[in-house]
Design a protein around this motif. Sequence first.
Motif, short mmCIF file in Angstrom:
data_model
loop_
_atom_site.label_atom_id
_atom_site.label_comp_id
_atom_site.label_asym_id
_atom_site.label_seq_id
_atom_site.Cartn_x
_atom_site.Cartn_y
_atom_site.Cartn_z
N ILE A 12 0.84 -1.20 0.00
CA ILE A 12 0.00 0.00 0.00
C ILE A 12 0.87 1.25 0.00
O ILE A 12 0.64 2.19 -0.77
CB ILE A 12 -0.94 0.01 1.22
CG1 ILE A 12 -2.02 -1.07 1.06
CG2 ILE A 12 -1.59 1.38 1.40
CD1 ILE A 12 -2.91 -1.23 2.28
N VAL A 13 1.89 1.27 0.86
CA VAL A 13 2.78 2.44 0.94
C VAL A 13 3.45 2.70 -0.40
O VAL A 13 3.47 3.83 -0.89
CB VAL A 13 3.83 2.23 2.05
CG1 VAL A 13 4.90 3.32 1.98
CG2 VAL A 13 3.16 2.25 3.43
N LYS A 14 3.98 1.66 -1.02
CA LYS A 14 4.68 1.82 -2.30
C LYS A 14 3.73 2.32 -3.39
O LYS A 14 4.06 3.22 -4.16
CB LYS A 14 5.29 0.48 -2.73
CG LYS A 14 6.46 0.03 -1.88
CD LYS A 14 6.96 -1.35 -2.31
CE LYS A 14 8.08 -1.85 -1.42
NZ LYS A 14 8.50 -3.24 -1.80
N SER A 15 2.55 1.75 -3.43
CA SER A 15 1.58 2.12 -4.47
C SER A 15 1.07 3.54 -4.25
O SER A 15 0.90 4.31 -5.20
CB SER A 15 0.42 1.13 -4.46
OG SER A 15 -0.46 1.38 -5.53
N ALA A 16 0.83 3.90 -2.98
CA ALA A 16 0.34 5.24 -2.67
C ALA A 16 1.38 6.29 -3.03
O ALA A 16 1.05 7.33 -3.63
CB ALA A 16 -0.02 5.33 -1.18
N VAL A 17 2.63 6.04 -2.68
CA VAL A 17 3.69 7.00 -2.99
C VAL A 17 3.86 7.16 -4.49
O VAL A 17 4.00 8.28 -5.00
CB VAL A 17 5.02 6.57 -2.33
CG1 VAL A 17 6.17 7.42 -2.86
CG2 VAL A 17 4.92 6.70 -0.82
N GLN A 18 3.82 6.06 -5.22
CA GLN A 18 3.98 6.15 -6.67
C GLN A 18 2.85 6.96 -7.29
O GLN A 18 3.07 7.75 -8.23
CB GLN A 18 4.02 4.75 -7.29
CG GLN A 18 4.41 4.75 -8.76
CD GLN A 18 5.78 5.35 -9.01
OE1 GLN A 18 6.78 4.86 -8.49
NE2 GLN A 18 5.83 6.43 -9.79
N LYS A 19 1.65 6.80 -6.76
CA LYS A 19 0.51 7.57 -7.27
C LYS A 19 0.71 9.06 -7.03
O LYS A 19 0.48 9.89 -7.92
CB LYS A 19 -0.78 7.09 -6.60
CG LYS A 19 -2.07 7.65 -7.20
CD LYS A 19 -3.28 7.04 -6.53
CE LYS A 19 -4.58 7.50 -7.17
NZ LYS A 19 -4.78 6.95 -8.52
N ILE A 20 1.18 9.42 -5.85
CA ILE A 20 1.41 10.83 -5.52
C ILE A 20 2.54 11.39 -6.37
O ILE A 20 2.45 12.51 -6.91
CB ILE A 20 1.74 10.98 -4.02
CG1 ILE A 20 0.52 10.61 -3.18
CG2 ILE A 20 2.18 12.41 -3.71
CD1 ILE A 20 0.80 10.46 -1.70
N VAL A 21 3.62 10.64 -6.52
CA VAL A 21 4.76 11.07 -7.33
C VAL A 21 4.34 11.32 -8.78
O VAL A 21 4.71 12.33 -9.39
CB VAL A 21 5.90 10.04 -7.26
CG1 VAL A 21 6.97 10.31 -8.33
CG2 VAL A 21 6.53 10.05 -5.87
N ASP A 22 3.55 10.42 -9.32
CA ASP A 22 3.08 10.59 -10.70
C ASP A 22 2.24 11.86 -10.84
O ASP A 22 2.36 12.59 -11.84
CB ASP A 22 2.26 9.37 -11.13
CG ASP A 22 3.11 8.13 -11.32
OD1 ASP A 22 4.35 8.26 -11.43
OD2 ASP A 22 2.53 7.02 -11.36
N LYS A 23 1.39 12.12 -9.84
CA LYS A 23 0.55 13.32 -9.90
C LYS A 23 1.40 14.59 -9.85
O LYS A 23 1.15 15.55 -10.58
CB LYS A 23 -0.46 13.32 -8.73
CG LYS A 23 -1.49 12.20 -8.80
CD LYS A 23 -2.43 12.39 -9.98
CE LYS A 23 -3.44 11.27 -10.06
NZ LYS A 23 -4.34 11.41 -11.22
N ILE A 24 2.40 14.60 -8.98
CA ILE A 24 3.26 15.77 -8.86
C ILE A 24 4.07 15.97 -10.14
O ILE A 24 4.17 17.09 -10.67
CB ILE A 24 4.19 15.64 -7.65
CG1 ILE A 24 3.37 15.66 -6.35
CG2 ILE A 24 5.24 16.76 -7.64
CD1 ILE A 24 4.18 15.33 -5.11
#
Length: 250
Positions: A12-24
Amino acid sequence: MKVKVLLNRDEIVKSAVQKIVDKINNNQKEYFVLSLSTGFTVLSICEELARYVQEKKVSLKNVIIFYAGEFVGYSQVKQQDYFKQLQEKFFSKIDISPKNIYTLNGTAENLSLECEQYEQKIKDVGGIDFFLGSLGAMGELAFNEQGSSLHSRTRLKTLTSETLKADARFFGGDIARVPSQALTMGVGTICEAKEILIVVYGVHKAFALKSCLEKAISDMSPASVLQMHPKTTFMVDKVASRSLTTLINE
């Protein structure tokens, strides 16, 4: 609304961070406005996000952060254990400008005015692009506990005994030190975010998750209103999702 079931907390942590990074990284505006709920679930994601910053996979120079809640009697200056860890594991390791970090001031002389001004600050930057939060044991969002209006704005909230017990971990395990009130973004404020991600893990969240996703929308489970939000994703682990009968996966 989407539900994404992952194996465990680490996934969950890895997937959540990747989603935020992609958005930024894909942001086309002057600033990307990120709102973060408090709690150790979100802290673990912030810690991983800091690692991405250090590895030059993302920059937070053009990010504005709004925190969703603060205990009355506390502020960035007067910190409890949670914010000390946040400073150590997140703020000190990222390239964001301090002037772009907004928190509610729980020591303000006029708490109602503090809440009104916080709402105005959010409006002034064009609203929240992405809200990251976790799910409380009774379906809470930030400090919006059972019975909170689903149209509520940033305001003062008296905390339940269950919340005081849960938040004692931020005060060295001493429930007597936990403030009885907090300032919190309202449910309505959170729902105005353009995109929302809620992370949920652990068997102790299974009941709240089922109530939130599969029961009628109700102020007794404030997060249930997210059923109506067109760009909300729940990232949940297998044990938290075990009671769900219907899933909508990405």
